[in-house]
Design a protein around this motif. Structure first.
Motif, short mmCIF file in Angstrom:
data_model
loop_
_atom_site.label_atom_id
_atom_site.label_comp_id
_atom_site.label_asym_id
_atom_site.label_seq_id
_atom_site.Cartn_x
_atom_site.Cartn_y
_atom_site.Cartn_z
N ARG A 297 0.82 -1.21 0.00
CA ARG A 297 0.00 0.00 0.00
C ARG A 297 0.86 1.26 0.00
N GLN A 298 2.01 1.19 0.66
CA GLN A 298 2.83 2.39 0.84
C GLN A 298 3.73 2.70 -0.34
N ARG A 299 3.78 1.84 -1.34
CA ARG A 299 4.61 2.12 -2.52
C ARG A 299 4.17 3.39 -3.23
N ASN A 300 2.90 3.76 -3.03
CA ASN A 300 2.40 4.99 -3.65
C ASN A 300 2.75 6.24 -2.86
N PHE A 301 3.24 6.07 -1.63
CA PHE A 301 3.52 7.21 -0.77
C PHE A 301 4.98 7.28 -0.32
N LEU A 302 5.66 6.15 -0.31
CA LEU A 302 7.03 6.08 0.20
C LEU A 302 8.03 6.52 -0.86
N PRO A 303 8.76 7.63 -0.64
CA PRO A 303 9.77 8.05 -1.61
C PRO A 303 10.88 7.00 -1.72
N GLN A 304 11.39 6.82 -2.94
CA GLN A 304 12.46 5.84 -3.20
C GLN A 304 12.08 4.44 -2.71
N ALA A 305 10.81 4.07 -2.92
CA ALA A 305 10.36 2.75 -2.48
C ALA A 305 11.07 1.63 -3.23
N TYR A 306 11.53 1.90 -4.43
CA TYR A 306 12.21 0.91 -5.26
C TYR A 306 13.73 0.96 -5.09
N ASN A 307 14.23 1.83 -4.21
CA ASN A 307 15.66 2.02 -4.10
C ASN A 307 16.10 2.01 -2.63
N ASP A 308 16.19 3.20 -2.02
CA ASP A 308 16.69 3.30 -0.64
C ASP A 308 15.78 2.61 0.37
N PHE A 309 14.46 2.61 0.12
CA PHE A 309 13.51 2.06 1.10
C PHE A 309 12.83 0.79 0.59
N ILE A 310 13.53 0.04 -0.22
CA ILE A 310 12.94 -1.18 -0.77
C ILE A 310 12.77 -2.27 0.29
N TYR A 311 13.60 -2.22 1.34
CA TYR A 311 13.49 -3.23 2.40
C TYR A 311 12.17 -3.08 3.15
N ALA A 312 11.67 -1.86 3.30
CA ALA A 312 10.37 -1.66 3.94
C ALA A 312 9.25 -2.28 3.11
N ILE A 313 9.37 -2.20 1.79
CA ILE A 313 8.38 -2.83 0.90
C ILE A 313 8.45 -4.35 1.04
N ILE A 314 9.66 -4.89 1.17
CA ILE A 314 9.81 -6.34 1.36
C ILE A 314 9.09 -6.78 2.62
N ILE A 315 9.28 -6.04 3.72
CA ILE A 315 8.61 -6.41 4.97
C ILE A 315 7.10 -6.24 4.86
N GLU A 316 6.65 -5.20 4.17
CA GLU A 316 5.21 -4.98 4.03
C GLU A 316 4.56 -6.14 3.26
N GLU A 317 5.22 -6.62 2.22
CA GLU A 317 4.61 -7.64 1.38
C GLU A 317 4.88 -9.07 1.87
N TYR A 318 6.01 -9.26 2.56
CA TYR A 318 6.39 -10.61 2.97
C TYR A 318 6.53 -10.77 4.48
N GLY A 319 6.21 -9.73 5.23
CA GLY A 319 6.24 -9.81 6.68
C GLY A 319 7.66 -9.78 7.24
N LEU A 320 7.73 -9.80 8.57
CA LEU A 320 9.04 -9.81 9.23
C LEU A 320 9.81 -11.08 8.90
N LEU A 321 9.09 -12.18 8.65
CA LEU A 321 9.77 -13.41 8.26
C LEU A 321 10.49 -13.23 6.93
N GLY A 322 9.83 -12.54 5.99
CA GLY A 322 10.47 -12.27 4.70
C GLY A 322 11.67 -11.37 4.86
N GLY A 323 11.56 -10.35 5.72
CA GLY A 323 12.69 -9.47 5.98
C GLY A 323 13.84 -10.21 6.62
N ALA A 324 13.53 -11.12 7.57
CA ALA A 324 14.57 -11.91 8.22
C ALA A 324 15.22 -12.87 7.23
N PHE A 325 14.45 -13.39 6.30
CA PHE A 325 14.99 -14.29 5.29
C PHE A 325 16.01 -13.57 4.40
N VAL A 326 15.70 -12.35 4.00
CA VAL A 326 16.63 -11.57 3.19
C VAL A 326 17.92 -11.30 3.97
#
Length: 428
Positions: A297-326
């Protein structure tokens, strides 16, 4: 576990291109190859999700523009890895001084005449292809190659201040000093990795502590100015803002101060917009599986969602487990590179593999720390996952060089095993 993993990697088919096999002749650590492929796949998924709305808006409904752009960078990156890993790593020792001497004037040119993007002069624009390159990435690669060469050559006098420490630390200060005015975070990460490499290279601890003390001076200065100029009183906010604006004239000092203030006094003043949106994205993801692929949802509001803040998108879509996996993937990459370091009998190859792996993992940890609001906001990308550019290609170059060391180590061990088997046959 290793036998099972070896069987899985052995079953991966090679990719046919123009009647041949693009992976034919690939050598080195197969776990590192697998990690690179896995991170590239994650990058395609997350970049496509993070840029879908932006592509629809910018290219009139063509949502796949950035997906194909990222795919092209990944293909080009794999070509870079393949050809660099086929080169004997001793060649990098021979050209390291030349590359370092090229990097210094490039940094100077970028500092004064570079393309200014997001209030920072970090890039130079290449003619004809109209592509921008962040020269600090090239300078960092050249620095670690040169440091590895110097460390390997000065092991006999490594504790000597004049014969070893000065020749080692001067290039670090030059490179970091030229990077710092436009990109403080990159300079700090480069310096931290260099110090870690010097420590592993058996440089005197007291000399390293001296470097750390000197490096702390600008950091403490920024923190001191941030604390002294901050005032929670509403009446003095205008004065503080004018003071911060006047500091902007001295490079990016005002930006650094404001970021430190935003981080230190988050409860007393407005949190930076990108930090707010990043926190919301992480909260949306929850603990387990997140919102699912492509449902950010936040990809439309988060600046640099595809670059500097891509890890936040990973957690949003795949949860903390996805973030821990990365995070786990990067740790496995570091572990495999440390294994190459420990097995390599030659100092240059060992230091080179370790230095390049450290800088990539430290950069990944710094990006994750920014995304979860542990450290102030910086312009550090997530290696091999953030949307492609010159940083992506230089990351691939670093991995190609690490695989070159692993490949030559594998060949050397193979020759030793063959010689030992032949010797046993002769004895029998």
């Amino acid at each position: 576990m290793n036998e099972t993993a070896d069987k899985l990697f052995a079953q991966i088919p090679s990719v046919e291109v123009a009647g041949g096999h693009i992976l034919k002749g690939t050598r080195g650590d197969r776990y590192i190859w697998g990690i690179v492929v896995l991170l590239a796949l994650i990058s395609l998924l997350v970049v496509y999700s993070a840029t879908g709305s932006l592509a629809y808006k910018m290219y009139q409904g063509n949502n796949e523009v950035y997906l194909f752009r990222q795919l092209s960078f990944i293909v080009l990156g794999f070509v870079v890895i393949y050809f660099l890993h086929r080169i004997n790593y001793t060649l990098y020792s021979r050209i390291s001084l030349i590359l370092y001497l090229i990097s210094v004037p490039l940094l100077i040119y970028t500092l004064f005449f570079g393309a200014e993007i997001n209030d920072g002069s970090r890039w130079i624009k290449l003619p004809v292809i109209n592509m921008t390159i962040q020269t600090s990435d090239f300078a960092r690669l050249a620095l670690f190659m040169y440091l590895s060469r110097q460390l390997s050559r000065k092991q006999e006098v490594i504790k000597d201040f004049k014969k070893a420490f000065i020749p080692l630390i001067v290039p670090v200060f030059i490179t970091c000093g030229l990077i710092m005015p436009a990109n403080l975070s990159n300079a700090l990460l480069t310096g931290a990795t260099s110090i870690l490499l010097l420590f592993i290279g058996r440089v005197s601890v007291k000399h390293i502590l001296l470097v750390i003390a000197i490096a702390l001076i600008p950091i403490l200065l920024i923190i001191g100015v941030a604390v002294s100029t901050h005032n929670a009183n509403t009446e003095n906010k205008a004065a503080n803002n004018s003071l911060a604006q006047s500091m902007q004239s001295v490079g990016r000092f005002g930006t650094w101060v404001s970021r430190v203030q935003s981080f230190m006094y988050a409860e007393e003043q407005e949190i930076p917009y990108q930090v707010q949106q990043s926190n919301i994205a992480i909260a949306n993801g929850g603990i387990l599986f997140g919102l699912g692929p492509g449902n950010s949802r936040q990809r439309n509001f988060l600046p640099q969602a595809y670059n500097d803040f891509i890890y936040a998108i990973i957690i949003e879509e795949y949860g903390l487990l996805g973030g821990a996996f990365v995070m786990f993937i990067y740790l496995i990459f570091l572990f495999r590179c440390i294994r190459v370091f420990r097995r390599c009998p030659y100092a240059f190859g060992a230091f080179l593999a370790l230095g390049l792996s450290f800088t990539l993992v430290i950069q990944a940890v710094a990006n994750m720390a920014v995304n979860v609001n542990i450290v102030p906001v910086t312009g550090v990308t997530l290696p091999l996952i953030s949307m492609g550019g010159s940083s992506f290609l230089f990351t691939c170059a670093s991995i190609g060089i690490v695989l070159s060391v692993a490949r030559n180590l594998e060949q050397m061990e193979g020759r030793q095993m063959a010689a030992a088997a032949k010797a046993n046959e002769q004895v029998v």
